[in-house]
Design a protein around this motif. Structure first.
Motif, PDB file in Angstrom:
ATOM      1  N   LEU A   1       0.750  -1.057  -0.142  1.00 45.66           N
ATOM      2  CA  LEU A   1       0.081   0.013   0.017  1.00 45.66           C
ATOM      3  C   LEU A   1       1.043   1.224  -0.157  1.00 45.66           C
ATOM      4  CD1 LEU A   1      -2.644  -1.027   2.631  1.00 45.66           C
ATOM      5  CD2 LEU A   1      -2.891  -1.144   0.096  1.00 45.66           C
ATOM      6  N   ALA A   2       0.432   2.258  -1.045  1.00 46.10           N
ATOM      7  CA  ALA A   2       1.306   3.461  -0.795  1.00 46.10           C
ATOM      8  C   ALA A   2       0.205   4.508  -0.869  1.00 46.10           C
ATOM      9  CB  ALA A   2       2.146   3.435  -2.381  1.00 46.10           C
ATOM     10  N   LEU A   3       0.945   5.684  -0.237  1.00 45.96           N
ATOM     11  CA  LEU A   3       0.213   6.873  -0.364  1.00 45.96           C
ATOM     12  C   LEU A   3       0.067   7.647  -1.688  1.00 45.96           C
ATOM     13  CD1 LEU A   3       1.418   8.464   2.921  1.00 45.96           C
ATOM     14  CD2 LEU A   3      -0.979   7.688   2.638  1.00 45.96           C
ATOM     15  N   PRO A   4      -0.996   7.831  -2.259  1.00 42.39           N
ATOM     16  CA  PRO A   4      -0.995   8.572  -3.569  1.00 42.39           C
ATOM     17  C   PRO A   4      -0.040   9.583  -3.887  1.00 42.39           C
ATOM     18  CG  PRO A   4      -3.003   7.869  -2.614  1.00 42.39           C
ATOM     19  CD  PRO A   4      -2.181   7.717  -1.760  1.00 42.39           C
ATOM     20  N   ASP A   5       0.140  10.402  -2.845  1.00 42.94           N
ATOM     21  CA  ASP A   5       0.989  11.431  -2.964  1.00 42.94           C
ATOM     22  C   ASP A   5       2.422  11.203  -2.624  1.00 42.94           C
ATOM     23  OD1 ASP A   5       0.818  11.335  -0.221  1.00 42.94           O
ATOM     24  OD2 ASP A   5       0.408  13.280   0.157  1.00 42.94           O
ATOM     25  N   ASN A   6       2.849  10.000  -2.470  1.00 46.98           N
ATOM     26  CA  ASN A   6       4.274   9.928  -2.243  1.00 46.98           C
ATOM     27  C   ASN A   6       5.003   9.512  -3.689  1.00 46.98           C
ATOM     28  OD1 ASN A   6       6.737   8.653  -1.451  1.00 46.98           O
ATOM     29  ND2 ASN A   6       5.964   7.110  -0.422  1.00 46.98           N
TER      30      ASN A   6
END
Length: 123
Positions: A78-83
């Protein structure tokens, strides 16, 4: 299970089965390839390199070592969209966007990324 590294500059965290919430979005389930739902899956929850050590290939090396040690058919994270920096690394490692993911119906939205592991990608 949490496994910290003995090195002060690298942190690896691995979670055991049953500790990752199930997908709650039926639309997302349909976007996840069948193999990622039925074959050996590694859920990568946290792999971090401290800032002074970033940009030296350590994250990619650690990722490759995990794939060799665990030998999954698929890997998810899972990744933060703004990373943007992390998203760039994940793309270079071969992860592809599967869809938005929430741990709970009112929780923050993450990007679910999947990697189909081939023998050459673990080396």
């Amino acid at each position: 299970m949490t496994t910290p590294s003995t090195r002060a500059d690298v942190v690896i965290r691995v979670y055991g089965p049953g500790q990752v919430p199930p997908l709650i979005d039926a639309d997302l389930v349909d976007k996840v390839p069948e193999g990622a739902r039925t074959e050996r899956l590694m859920g990568l929850c946290e792999l971090a390199v401290r800032p002074p050590w970033q940009g030296r290939g350590l994250g990619a090396w650690l990722h490759s070592a995990l794939l060799r040690a665990i030998n999954p058919r698929w890997s998810s994270l899972l990744a933060l969209p703004d990373n943007k920096r992390g998203q760039g690394l994940y793309a270079r490692l071969g992860y592809r966007y599967a869809g938005p993911y929430r741990n709970t119906s009112d929780g923050p939205e993450f990007d679910l990324l999947l990697l189909e592991v081939r023998p050459e990608s673990a080396g």
